[in-house]
Design a protein around this motif. Structure first.
Motif, PDB file in Angstrom:
ATOM      1  N   ALA A 248      51.382   2.183   1.521  1.00 22.04           N
ATOM      2  CA  ALA A 248      50.285   1.925   2.458  1.00 22.04           C
ATOM      3  C   ALA A 248      49.325   0.906   1.870  1.00 22.04           C
ATOM      4  N   LEU A 249      49.009   1.067   0.580  1.00 21.35           N
ATOM      5  CA  LEU A 249      48.091   0.123  -0.049  1.00 21.35           C
ATOM      6  C   LEU A 249      48.676  -1.291  -0.049  1.00 21.35           C
ATOM      7  N   LEU A 250      49.982  -1.381  -0.304  1.00 20.55           N
ATOM      8  CA  LEU A 250      50.616  -2.698  -0.264  1.00 20.55           C
ATOM      9  C   LEU A 250      50.421  -3.344   1.104  1.00 20.55           C
ATOM     10  N   LEU A 251      50.656  -2.524   2.153  1.00 13.56           N
ATOM     11  CA  LEU A 251      50.507  -3.082   3.505  1.00 13.56           C
ATOM     12  C   LEU A 251      49.061  -3.498   3.757  1.00 13.56           C
ATOM     13  N   PHE A 252      48.118  -2.655   3.318  1.00 14.81           N
ATOM     14  CA  PHE A 252      46.713  -3.033   3.505  1.00 14.81           C
ATOM     15  C   PHE A 252      46.413  -4.345   2.777  1.00 14.81           C
ATOM     16  N   GLY A 253      46.953  -4.438   1.576  1.00 18.75           N
ATOM     17  CA  GLY A 253      46.739  -5.672   0.827  1.00 18.75           C
ATOM     18  C   GLY A 253      47.265  -6.881   1.580  1.00 18.75           C
ATOM     19  N   ILE A 254      48.445  -6.719   2.162  1.00 12.67           N
ATOM     20  CA  ILE A 254      49.029  -7.847   2.901  1.00 12.67           C
ATOM     21  C   ILE A 254      48.172  -8.192   4.112  1.00 12.67           C
ATOM     22  N   VAL A 255      47.686  -7.144   4.809  1.00 11.81           N
ATOM     23  CA  VAL A 255      46.799  -7.406   5.948  1.00 11.81           C
ATOM     24  C   VAL A 255      45.565  -8.156   5.468  1.00 11.81           C
ATOM     25  N   GLY A 256      45.026  -7.721   4.307  1.00 13.97           N
ATOM     26  CA  GLY A 256      43.868  -8.423   3.751  1.00 13.97           C
ATOM     27  C   GLY A 256      44.175  -9.887   3.533  1.00 13.97           C
ATOM     28  N   GLY A 257      45.344 -10.158   2.958  1.00 14.85           N
ATOM     29  CA  GLY A 257      45.741 -11.538   2.736  1.00 14.85           C
ATOM     30  C   GLY A 257      45.850 -12.304   4.044  1.00 14.85           C
ATOM     31  N   MET A 258      46.392 -11.635   5.074  1.00 19.37           N
ATOM     32  CA  MET A 258      46.552 -12.318   6.365  1.00 19.37           C
ATOM     33  C   MET A 258      45.200 -12.631   6.989  1.00 19.37           C
ATOM     34  N   ILE A 259      44.241 -11.706   6.800  1.00 11.27           N
ATOM     35  CA  ILE A 259      42.899 -11.998   7.323  1.00 11.27           C
ATOM     36  C   ILE A 259      42.303 -13.178   6.558  1.00 11.27           C
ATOM     37  N   MET A 260      42.533 -13.189   5.251  1.00 10.18           N
ATOM     38  CA  MET A 260      42.008 -14.308   4.465  1.00 10.18           C
ATOM     39  C   MET A 260      42.522 -15.640   4.977  1.00 10.18           C
TER      40      MET A 260
ATOM     41  N   TYR B  96      35.531 -12.988   3.355  1.00 10.36           N
ATOM     42  CA  TYR B  96      35.127 -12.041   2.323  1.00 10.36           C
ATOM     43  C   TYR B  96      35.683 -10.648   2.607  1.00 10.36           C
ATOM     44  N   VAL B  97      35.669 -10.270   3.886  1.00 11.22           N
ATOM     45  CA  VAL B  97      36.225  -8.967   4.239  1.00 11.22           C
ATOM     46  C   VAL B  97      37.701  -8.898   3.872  1.00 11.22           C
ATOM     47  N   GLY B  98      38.422  -9.956   4.213  1.00  9.31           N
ATOM     48  CA  GLY B  98      39.840  -9.996   3.860  1.00  9.31           C
ATOM     49  C   GLY B  98      40.038  -9.926   2.356  1.00  9.31           C
ATOM     50  N   LEU B  99      39.211 -10.667   1.662  1.00  6.66           N
ATOM     51  CA  LEU B  99      39.309 -10.724   0.204  1.00  6.66           C
ATOM     52  C   LEU B  99      39.144  -9.337  -0.398  1.00  6.66           C
ATOM     53  N   GLU B 100      38.132  -8.623   0.076  1.00  3.81           N
ATOM     54  CA  GLU B 100      37.879  -7.304  -0.497  1.00  3.81           C
ATOM     55  C   GLU B 100      38.987  -6.319  -0.130  1.00  3.81           C
ATOM     56  N   LEU B 101      39.475  -6.441   1.109  1.00  2.39           N
ATOM     57  CA  LEU B 101      40.571  -5.556   1.513  1.00  2.39           C
ATOM     58  C   LEU B 101      41.765  -5.750   0.583  1.00  2.39           C
ATOM     59  N   LEU B 102      42.062  -7.005   0.331  1.00  2.00           N
ATOM     60  CA  LEU B 102      43.169  -7.307  -0.582  1.00  2.00           C
ATOM     61  C   LEU B 102      42.836  -6.865  -1.999  1.00  2.00           C
ATOM     62  N   ALA B 103      41.607  -7.155  -2.427  1.00  2.00           N
ATOM     63  CA  ALA B 103      41.258  -6.879  -3.821  1.00  2.00           C
ATOM     64  C   ALA B 103      41.257  -5.383  -4.094  1.00  2.00           C
ATOM     65  N   ILE B 104      40.658  -4.603  -3.186  1.00  2.00           N
ATOM     66  CA  ILE B 104      40.560  -3.165  -3.457  1.00  2.00           C
ATOM     67  C   ILE B 104      41.949  -2.539  -3.464  1.00  2.00           C
ATOM     68  N   ALA B 105      42.792  -2.979  -2.521  1.00  2.00           N
ATOM     69  CA  ALA B 105      44.170  -2.490  -2.549  1.00  2.00           C
ATOM     70  C   ALA B 105      44.838  -2.862  -3.866  1.00  2.00           C
ATOM     71  N   SER B 106      44.570  -4.071  -4.343  1.00  2.00           N
ATOM     72  CA  SER B 106      45.203  -4.520  -5.585  1.00  2.00           C
ATOM     73  C   SER B 106      44.711  -3.704  -6.775  1.00  2.00           C
TER      74      SER B 106
END
Lengths: 478, 778
Positions: free
Chosen positions: A105-117, A127-137
């Motif tokens: 799930a975290l991997l998918l969230f990270g990917i979504v974060g990247g897609m938002i970025m 920034y929202v995308g960045l944090e979504l990706l970063a926190i998942a990472s």
């Protein structure tokens, strides 16, 4: 319109939430692999869902997100990379008793974060995308809970990452104060109309932004976390960090610098030229000494960030095309390499380069594919890495930066040193007594290796289609 | 036979080599040799066409959007090279059958050699610079693999690495020149580039293009000071030395210079750089060849010297020089190839290549001795062999520089040419006479020498017979090969007539001097070598190379050790240092210390006191030795800040700050109570200084930035808008409330949601812990 563009993200988020729920019903000791396969199905679905958005361009959510050639290209790449990370994770997660539901799930969230970025047209959305990706990472890096290295890795990554986020926010707030907008296009307009681009406050904002991004792409001198983190993180996550986190940050930078801060090109392109040379040199020199293959690749990936920055130094459409192609080739190459490293660690051979002794006779496919991937990383034909490097080389010379092109060439030559060291270990150690134990290729990792290997060669031999796609990306330029 | 087939067929055959090994009982060399022979015949059939001045062009679209297409082009020059590559290739493959026993890794050997052949054909046939570059680097890689063929020997590894590093680096420099050419002309197509030659020569980039280009050519063709890789490359099996490192690959640089003469040559820069490097290389390498004791090392230096000769000629770029260059290229391939094969035979049959141990082999190996004699005489330039003809033409070219170059060159080049030729004569004689007619000392040899099997000597005999045939009848190749090739280099049709007798003229006199002085030098060689030993400088190019190869990883180690300490605080030093440095530097350079528009209130005494307290608290965190004291000191900082809020009439902020501060203080104390005592750290003063400097720099940067940000106000603050519209739009008189519940209602809702979610997780965590505890109690 909104749905046409956002279906992939929505699909992935729903699947990720579903995985979390499914994990709740999982019994202790039960294999979580099916969750991984579910995730892959979700990613394939998202890839299909990208289809309706082809050719659509425009903004959604009041200019927060944007759809154009750039987002399309990189969303597709992110999803493909996601599939590869999933494939190489499945056995690894089983073997290391990582909680499967959270992990996938975290991997998918990270990917979504990247897609938002990559789709963000506004500094806040980014920034929202960045944090979504970063926190998942961060969470993924610390997934090996009983492993000290993994814990050290996550601590360093988190502290450095938090500092980086703060620095980026500082930069964004300065830009907001200067221009009154957080929209990337708005920044561009503001600089055209009134704001004095040589103001030292503008420079300070630029420095903050570049420093913050420097962390994300692990450019010198913000690279220091990378080696420790890459070494300690679970190997598939190292692959994820080196490609998704880094790649998405580069894409956002393309939009922010090439579009938003276009009027300041003179300033940032010079700074990037200097950073590029320092980054590639330090990365390559440090890599020469590494005994651990993940650490070595961490430094190699620092060096590659340096090469990619050449596109920013050139600051032309050619530079943008070059970076795009380079990121594509680099992403696939690294995925293949890490898949083999995962296979080696699954087989209990460890992560030290010494463990690769005689690999050519244990598993010829892995050994030869590693050679192909290394050739691509060095930039030797007929691989995708060569064309990527060539495009950047051409872009830098086209922008009158011959010295930068030469620095790149010298660095490629230095990098031969450490890649060759691994190849030598794989092939040239034959004092061993009898026939070594064979290392069978497993289905999932074999699939990743074949896909990436084939793609790396296609990118080198039949590149026309992908070069065309990459040059489409340059349409974002004003 | 289409050109692309010619280039790609070796690669395709290479794929099938492992299969051949499995299914054929014959030595695979026999099967492999069919291809170069077929290709050679194929290229022969192009001769009539090319003689008529026609060319062949073949193109496959590759990356049209970048102007990169796989385009092959055949003219006289390409044809000459293609014939050398396939012709010598055929003989070398045949020779290798006898040379390499069945125990060697033949599959690898033939794969590499085929790869090389295809790559080399690609270099000489490509019409697109980028495609050419790809093949160019491929030749370096296959050369690397072949030099390192006996990879268990450390010398092989060293030689292979050295060759790869030097030639690949040169190749990359050349790629840079190709891209610069593209910047100027907009094309990678050689034909189109030739058409816009004037553009290149008049562009600002010309010198950069020329130097980068020549770096590539000189490294590949082993010109001084890049020649150092070639002697080490002699660790390769001898057929490879004969093929790659004498006849073909090292001539790729020559090919590139010849190919580019139509768009780069003719300028003073070209003429002087190329001819001076060439003539110096020729003399220097000839001189070095005299000191060598390894037969292959002698041949290696001799090759460098001969390549220098050809380079000199290409530097002159007169019609005569071009014809001579092309002719000599051809001659060199035949006599040097056969000499390498002779050395291989001697090595094979006696077990050594040390000239000091060899002698009197003529009786034991009459055929080999004959080949060696003809080859050495051709190399020394003795009539009527082909080497004499091209050397004579070379002398003629050096004495006809009047009006082309500066006056001093009219005596400089002939003198140097004679000197180089004297050395050449002496080492040729030494090579032949010492080994085959010197004092026999068979007891020093590991094997009992006898004549080699036919498979080894036949290729050598055939190759050297060309030296005789074309020496006696140069007319055979005048119009069929030399003239088309030279015309392709010069860009106009050159008619060629080569003859033995030109009457009593200067070149003939030079030859007589060479033979005379050369004989004297050979007789007194021992004395001369003593002199050489005394003259040898301590710092050699090889030392510099070895030193720099070591220096790179050493620098890497220093860099790594310095920064990768593993301590986060050291990382912070770099990061914060860079950020504050670049911001302060920008401000300094742009000289924008403007703090105009600062709207500062007057400062009261209690504010100053409070600030002092705050600073003291911050310093206390650093200096207290116990955790408790440090945490309390940190608390002082927080509480002073909230006092400031009260002074500035922001009670709500003060309240928030107080609550947060209290909670975090309590949490800190709770968490740190579990930790071991603080250990006093002993730090070096240098480290402390760095820390102090960095922290002061960060403080100053942020302070200045805030002042500036405050001083530069571009927009009216939004607070005015809230004051104006608060009542009108939201109907509230408490502005803070209105902002929270109306203007930013959704934000507040979001925050509340987050709080609820957090509370739920905390609850879940507590429950989990309690459950576990009760489980463990049971």
């Amino acid at each position: 319109m909104i749905f046409d563009v956002l279906i992939p993200e929505i699909v992935l988020t729903v699947v990720a939430l579903g995985l979390l729920l499914a994990a709740a019903w999982q019994k202790e000791g039960q294999s979580g692999s099916y969750l991984g396969y579910l995730g892959i199905v979700g990613l394939l679905g998202a890839l299909v869902a990208l289809w309706p958005a082809i050719g659509i361009s425009g903004e959604v959510f009041d200019g927060m997100l944007v759809a154009d050639e750039l987002t399309m290209f990189f969303k597709a790449l992110l999803i493909v990379v996601g599939i590869l990370v999933f494939l190489m994770s499945i056995e690894f997660v089983e073997k290391n008793h990582i909680p499967a539901g959270e992990y996938y799930a975290l991997l998918l969230f990270g990917i979504v974060g990247g897609m938002i970025m990559v789709a963000s047209a506004d500094l806040l959305a980014f920034y929202v995308g960045l944090e979504l990706l970063a926190i998942a990472s961060y969470a993924l890096t610390g997934m090996l809970r009983n492993d000290h290295k993994s814990q050290e890795a996550v601590l360093k990554y988190f502290l450095n990452g938090a500092l980086a986020s703060a620095i980026i926010l500082f930069g964004i707030s300065l830009f907001y104060g200067l221009t009154g907008t957080t929209s990337i296009q708005g920044l561009a307009d503001a600089f055209k109309v009134g704001v004095n681009g040589t103001d030292s406050l503008v420079m300070a904002a630029l420095v903050f932004l570049m420093a913050g991004f420097g962390f994300k792409i692990a450019a010198v001198p913000f690279h220091l976390w990378a080696a420790d983190t890459y070494e300690g993180a679970p190997t598939p996550i190292t692959a994820f960090l080196s490609v998704v986190s880094k790649g998405a940050a580069f894409v956002v930078m393309m939009r922010i610098f090439f579009v938003g801060l276009e009027s300041l090109t003179v300033n940032w392109s010079a700074a990037f030229a200097v950073l590029a040379v320092i980054t590639m040199t330090v990365g390559n020199l440090a890599a020469l000494w590494q005994k651990n293959i993940k650490r070595m690749l961490a430094y190699s990936s620092i060096a590659h960030a340096g090469y990619i920055m050449v596109g920013f130094a050139a600051a032309t459409a050619d530079g943008l095309t070059g970076m795009t192609y380079y990121i594509l080739a680099y992403a696939l190459t690294n995925m293949g390499l890490f898949a083999i490293i995962v296979a080696m660690s699954n087989a209990g051979l460890g992560e030290d380069i010494d463990g690769y002794k005689g690999l050519s006779r244990k598993n010829a496919l892995y050994a030869w594919m590693m050679v192909v991937f290394f050739l691509s990383l060095i930039g030797i034909p007929p691989t995708g890495g060569f064309l990527g490097k060539f495009l950047l080389f051409k872009a830098s010379i086209g922008a009158n930066l011959v010295w930068l092109a030469l620095a790149m060439a010298i660095n490629s030559a230095i990098s031969v040193g450490y890649y060759y060291g691994v190849v030598k270990t794989m092939f040239l150690n034959e004092e061993e007594e009898e026939e070594p134990q064979k290392l069978p290729t497993t289905a999932n990792i074999g699939l990743v290796v074949w896909i990436t290997g084939a793609m790396v060669l296609v990118l080198g031999i039949l590149p026309s289609f992908f070069i065309e796609l990459s040059s489409q990306v340059a349409k974002i330029l004003p | 036979m289409s050109l692309s087939w010619a280039v790609f067929s070796p690669f395709i055959l290479a794929i099938f080599v492992p299969l051949m090994k499995r299914y054929s009982k014959l030595h695979i060399g026999w099967l492999v040799s069919i291809l170069p022979l077929a290709l050679f015949i194929g290229f022969l059939s192009y001769i009539p066409k090319v003689m008529n001045g026609e060319t062949v062009y073949h193109v496959i679209e590759w990356i049209p959007s970048l102007g990169i297409n796989i385009a092959f082009y055949l003219d006289g020059l390409s044809l000459l090279f293609a014939m050398i590559i396939t012709g010598i290739g055929f003989f070398v493959v045949i020779y290798s059958i006898g040379y390499l026993g069945a125990k060697e890794n033949l599959v690898n050997f033939y794969i590499y050699i085929l790869m090389f052949m295809g790559a080399m054909l690609g270099v000489v046939l490509s019409n697109n610079l980028i495609v050419l570059f790809v093949f160019w680097e491929l030749t370096s890689i296959s050369s690397f693999l072949l030099i390192g063929f006996w990879y268990h020997k450390p010398e092989s590894k060293y030689g292979a690495q050295k060759a790869l590093l030097i030639t690949v680096s040169g190749g990359l420099a050349m790629l840079a020149s190709f891209v610069l050419i593209w910047v100027v002309t907009g094309s990678f197509d050689i034909r189109e580039i030739i058409a816009s030659a004037d553009l290149i020569k008049s562009s600002d980039y010309y010198l950069a293009i020329l130097i980068l280009f020549l770096l590539g050519a000189f490294t590949k063709s082993a010109q001084f000071p890049f020649h150092i890789w070639l002697p080490n490359a002699m660790e390769a099996p001898t057929p490879i030395s004969a093929y790659l490192h004498s006849a073909t690959m090292v001539k790729a640089g020559i090919y590139m210079m010849a190919r580019s003469s139509l768009f780069l040559a003719g300028t003073p820069e070209w003429t002087y750089i190329v001819s001076l490097v060439g003539i110096f290389t020729m003399v220097y390498a000839g001189y070095m060849a005299l000191t060598q004791t390894d037969l292959k090392a002698i041949l290696a230096y001799s090759t460098i010297s001969q390549l220098g000769l050809i380079t000199t000629l290409l530097g002159f770029n007169t019609n005569l020089a071009i014809i001579t260059a092309v002719f000599h290229l051809f001659n060199h391939a035949s006599f040097k190839g056969s000499l390498f094969m002779v050395v291989g035979i001697v090595d094979h049959e006696t077990g050594t290549r040390d000239i000091r141990k060899l002698g009197g082999l003529a009786k034991k190996m009459p055929i080999t001795a004959t080949v060696a004699g003809i080859g050495a005489l051709a190399m020394a330039g003795i009539p009527p062999l082909n080497g004499f003809l091209s050397k004579e033409l070379f002398f003629k070219a050096t004495v006809s520089l009047d009006g082309i170059m500066a006056p001093w060159t009219t005596w400089f080049f002939p003198t140097m040419a004679v000197l180089g030729a004297i050395f050449t004569f002496a080492y040729s004689m030494r090579l032949f006479l010492k080994v085959f007619f010197g004092k026999p000392q068979f007891e020093k040899l590991d094997k009992k020498p006898h004549e080699a099997p036919i498979g080894l000597w036949l290729p050598a005999v055939i190759l050297v017979s060309f030296s005789v045939i074309f020496g006696l009848f140069p007319g055979l190749i005048e119009n069929s090969i030399v003239s088309p090739a030279a015309s392709a280099v010069a860009g106009e049709t050159l008619s060629v007539h080569i003859s033995h007798w030109h009457g009593l003229n200067l070149p003939l006199l030079m030859t007589i001097i060479v033979i005379g002085v050369g004989t004297v030098l050979y007789i007194n060689l021992a004395k001369f070598q003593q002199l050489q030993a005394r003259l040898t400088p301590k710092i050699s190019l090889n030392r510099i190379y070895d030193w720099s190869i070591d220096a790179i990883p050493k620098t890497g180690k220093i860099i790594t050790d310095r920064q990768m300490t593993g301590f986060l605080r050291d990382y912070l030093v770099f990061i914060l240092g860079y950020v504050s440095l670049s911001i302060l530097a920008t401000m300094f350079i742009k000289n924008t210390w403007t703090f105009t528009g600062l709207d500062l209130a007057s400062i009261e005494i209690y504010e100053v006191l409070l600030a002092v307290l705050l600073v003291a608290g911050a310093l206390g965190v650093l200096f207290f030795r116990t955790r408790l004291a440090a945490i309390i000191s940190l608390g002082i900082v927080g509480f002073s800040v909230s006092l400031f809020f009260i002074f500035f009439r922001a009670p709500d902020l003060a309240l928030t700050q107080l609550i947060v501060e209290t909670i975090s203080l309590a949490l800190f104390l709770l968490a740190f109570a579990q930790l071991p005592d603080l250990k006093p750290e002993v730090k070096k003063w240098s480290e402390k200084t760095v820390n102090i400097v960095i922290s002061v720099a960060v403080g100053v940067t942020i302070f200045l930035l805030i002042l500036m940000a405050n001083g530069n106000r571009y927009y009216e603050p939004i607070s005015e808008w809230f004051i104006e519209n608060g009542y009108a739009l939201a109907g509230g008189t408490n502005l803070v409330n209105v902002i929270l519940v109306d203007f930013r209602g959704f934000d507040t809702l979001g925050e509340i949601t987050v709080l609820v979610a957090a509370a739920l997780s905390v609850y879940a965590l507590i429950r989990l812990r309690l459950e576990k505890r009760s489980e463990s109690n049971e």
